[in-house]
Design a protein around this motif. Sequence first.
Motif, short mmCIF file in Angstrom:
data_model
loop_
_atom_site.label_atom_id
_atom_site.label_comp_id
_atom_site.label_asym_id
_atom_site.label_seq_id
_atom_site.Cartn_x
_atom_site.Cartn_y
_atom_site.Cartn_z
N TYR A 124 0.80 -1.31 0.00
CA TYR A 124 0.01 0.07 -0.08
C TYR A 124 0.76 1.34 0.08
O TYR A 124 0.27 2.54 -0.38
N VAL A 125 2.05 1.11 0.14
CA VAL A 125 3.09 2.23 0.20
C VAL A 125 4.41 1.95 -0.49
O VAL A 125 5.49 1.78 0.13
N PRO A 126 4.19 1.69 -1.77
CA PRO A 126 5.34 1.30 -2.47
C PRO A 126 6.26 2.41 -3.11
O PRO A 126 6.53 2.42 -4.14
N HIS A 127 6.55 3.27 -1.99
CA HIS A 127 7.31 4.44 -2.44
C HIS A 127 8.78 4.41 -1.59
O HIS A 127 8.76 4.95 -0.51
N PHE A 128 9.66 3.95 -2.15
CA PHE A 128 11.27 3.81 -1.58
C PHE A 128 11.75 5.18 -1.20
O PHE A 128 11.96 5.15 -0.03
N ALA A 129 11.53 5.99 -2.07
CA ALA A 129 12.50 7.02 -1.50
C ALA A 129 11.43 7.95 -0.36
O ALA A 129 11.99 8.66 0.58
N SER A 146 10.93 18.91 9.13
CA SER A 146 10.69 19.51 7.98
C SER A 146 10.72 18.41 7.14
O SER A 146 9.80 18.10 6.32
N GLY A 147 11.53 17.12 7.31
CA GLY A 147 11.49 16.21 6.62
C GLY A 147 10.36 15.15 6.97
O GLY A 147 9.99 14.76 5.88
N PHE A 148 9.82 15.03 8.12
CA PHE A 148 8.54 14.36 8.28
C PHE A 148 7.52 14.76 7.69
O PHE A 148 6.79 14.31 7.07
N ILE A 149 7.37 16.24 7.60
CA ILE A 149 6.03 16.77 6.96
C ILE A 149 6.02 16.79 5.66
O ILE A 149 5.24 16.38 5.00
N HIS A 150 7.25 16.97 4.97
CA HIS A 150 7.45 16.77 3.40
C HIS A 150 7.16 15.27 3.10
O HIS A 150 6.56 15.11 2.05
N SER A 151 7.82 14.26 3.83
CA SER A 151 7.66 12.97 3.35
C SER A 151 6.13 12.59 3.53
O SER A 151 5.55 11.92 2.52
N MET A 152 5.42 13.26 4.40
CA MET A 152 3.75 12.90 4.68
C MET A 152 3.23 13.50 3.52
O MET A 152 2.40 12.88 3.22
N GLU A 153 3.46 14.82 3.28
CA GLU A 153 2.94 15.29 2.16
C GLU A 153 3.00 14.57 0.69
O GLU A 153 2.28 14.47 0.06
N GLY A 154 4.28 14.17 0.54
CA GLY A 154 4.61 13.30 -0.36
C GLY A 154 3.85 12.03 -0.48
O GLY A 154 3.31 11.80 -1.62
N LEU A 155 3.57 11.20 0.61
CA LEU A 155 2.92 10.27 0.60
C LEU A 155 1.46 10.48 0.51
O LEU A 155 0.59 9.58 -0.55
N ILE A 156 0.83 11.47 0.72
CA ILE A 156 -0.52 11.70 0.74
C ILE A 156 -0.77 12.11 -0.64
O ILE A 156 -1.75 11.76 -1.45
N GLU A 157 0.19 12.99 -1.36
CA GLU A 157 0.02 13.31 -2.73
C GLU A 157 -0.10 11.95 -3.51
O GLU A 157 -0.76 11.97 -4.82
N ALA A 158 0.93 10.93 -3.33
CA ALA A 158 1.08 9.88 -3.95
C ALA A 158 -0.28 9.21 -4.22
O ALA A 158 -0.94 8.59 -4.76
N PHE A 159 -0.85 8.83 -2.67
CA PHE A 159 -2.10 8.44 -2.68
C PHE A 159 -3.25 9.25 -3.36
O PHE A 159 -4.24 8.56 -3.99
N LYS A 160 -3.18 10.38 -3.20
CA LYS A 160 -4.41 11.29 -3.88
C LYS A 160 -4.32 11.09 -5.21
O LYS A 160 -5.77 10.86 -5.88
N TYR A 161 -3.07 11.33 -6.06
CA TYR A 161 -3.37 11.02 -7.57
C TYR A 161 -2.87 9.61 -7.77
O TYR A 161 -2.59 9.39 -9.14
N ASN A 162 -2.77 8.64 -6.98
CA ASN A 162 -2.42 7.20 -7.35
C ASN A 162 -1.11 7.25 -8.01
O ASN A 162 -1.28 6.73 -9.31
N ILE A 163 -0.22 7.94 -7.80
CA ILE A 163 1.08 7.79 -8.34
C ILE A 163 1.96 6.31 -8.06
O ILE A 163 2.07 6.03 -6.89
N GLU A 164 2.32 5.88 -8.87
CA GLU A 164 3.27 4.45 -8.73
C GLU A 164 4.67 4.81 -8.96
O GLU A 164 5.25 5.90 -9.21
N GLU A 165 5.50 3.83 -8.35
CA GLU A 165 6.96 4.16 -8.59
C GLU A 165 7.49 4.04 -9.79
O GLU A 165 6.68 3.08 -10.77
#
Length: 526
Positions: A450-455, A507-526
């Motif tokens: 469900y969270v296939p985003h390595f970086a 800052s890293g935690f906030i932006h990483s969470m934002e990146g994960l939320i964006e990936a889920f929102k737009y269904n971004i795959e690796e």
Amino acid sequence: MATLIRSKLSNKLTNAATAVSNKSQAKVSGMFARMGFQAATDEEALGFAACDDLDYDHRQGMQMDILTSDEMGGEGSGDGGALEGDSHYQRDGTGPPHSASKDGGPTNELTEVRPKITAWEAGWNVTNAIQGMFVLGLPYAILHGGYLGLFLIIFAAVVCCYTGKILIACLYEEDEDGQLVRVRDSYVDIANACCAPRFPSLGGHIVNVAQIIELVMTCILYVVVSGNLMYNSFPNMPISQKSWAIIATAALLPCAFLKNLKAVSKFSLLCTLAHFVINILVIAYCLSRARDWAWDKVKFYIDVKKFPISIGIIVFSYTSQIFLPSLEGNMQKPSEFHCMMNWTHIAACILKGLFALVAYLTWADETKEVITDNLPPTIRAVVNLFLVSKALLSYPLPFFAAVEVLEKTFFNEGGRAYFPDCYGGDGRLKSWGLTLRCSLVVFTLLMAIYVPHFALLMGLTGSLTGAGLCFLLPSLFHLKLLWRKLLWHQVFFDVAIFVIGGICSISGFIHSMEGLIEAFKYNIEE
């Protein structure tokens, strides 16, 4: 009659000696309390040491020490175990050996069997921790940070080397003669000492939670990277990345039956050598395209939104602090620890910097989260298969370490255990113990699916637990325990590291969470 008189006289002398011993022990305990730390009971010391001693050999040595101290307690004459508690203070041989009897009798042979390693072997272990396969994400950090990303690779190496040293310094206290004595054994011991006397176990719980999160996230990253590498190695096969992750997890299910790491440790050297060979192959391919390097793409500007994620990636690639106390305690010459930390982190800094820069110059804006995905299909398949093998063989170590911490915390704490022991009297794993292990394997699979985003996962882990264990906690503990002995520049370094580490972590935690939320929102795959 004479025998009866001698017996009564002997009993009186024994009672008097016991009273004197109890008074002396009380004075010693009071002196330690005034110095700011307490002698752990045998049960507490066993729990603290076992939580942080992640390598098998050191756990064996600790068990032999505890067994020896138990024998000493059995031989004592009802002194309430005070000597047993004090036996945990000097582990480096600077004081009386643990197994020495009260009357100066011969030393128990168990303490002599405890394995010791050289500085080179310790350096090899640290190198394995900070030169793992997660360096494959460093070129992606350069993509969003440019030259500042390279600077952070150097800066993180310097800071992690320094915090590793001050963390080990927190294990020691000066005795009455001004000699340094090892009074603590683990990261957990240090944390508990900082929170004593009001909250004597709070610090240990915080460190344990951070350790479990980092170890479990490491396992998840191994599954994620295995699915990613297999999917990109065989893009024409009708198998998705999630399906590859399921296949990889099926191969990892036997980890649930692990009782020790003897079988796995045989492959560790081969895995490390394979990883170095892979790095050389990637660099060799990049050098073959040196004429096409895009130097103009390396900028001084940063991507404000994604660069904090890069900070977490860089920090996570240097995390080794949770292993350092047990590693230093196992060294033949602990005095060589600082030198070992210097050359391992200098080597890591040079190799990581060169690898990240050369790889980014080769692919520039097309750099992917896992750099081997940029290789040509034929080379990529071979390299990725080796990397998948390394990931699968590396998975059992953090998995077993996480299981150890969970079992010691919730199942094996004696009267304080929340659940029954995972092992029966014959040493066999009980059903709920096996359920715990299988559940942990399945949890890592679900997270990888469900969270296939390595970086993003790597950046999130580095910002959350990596920065905490490597930057924040060591500097805070150093200030708390050694405040009166620190020079002004040491205080400045500790405060600066704590402040900078806190800002980068948040800052890293906030932006990483934002990146994960964006990936889920737009269904971004690796």
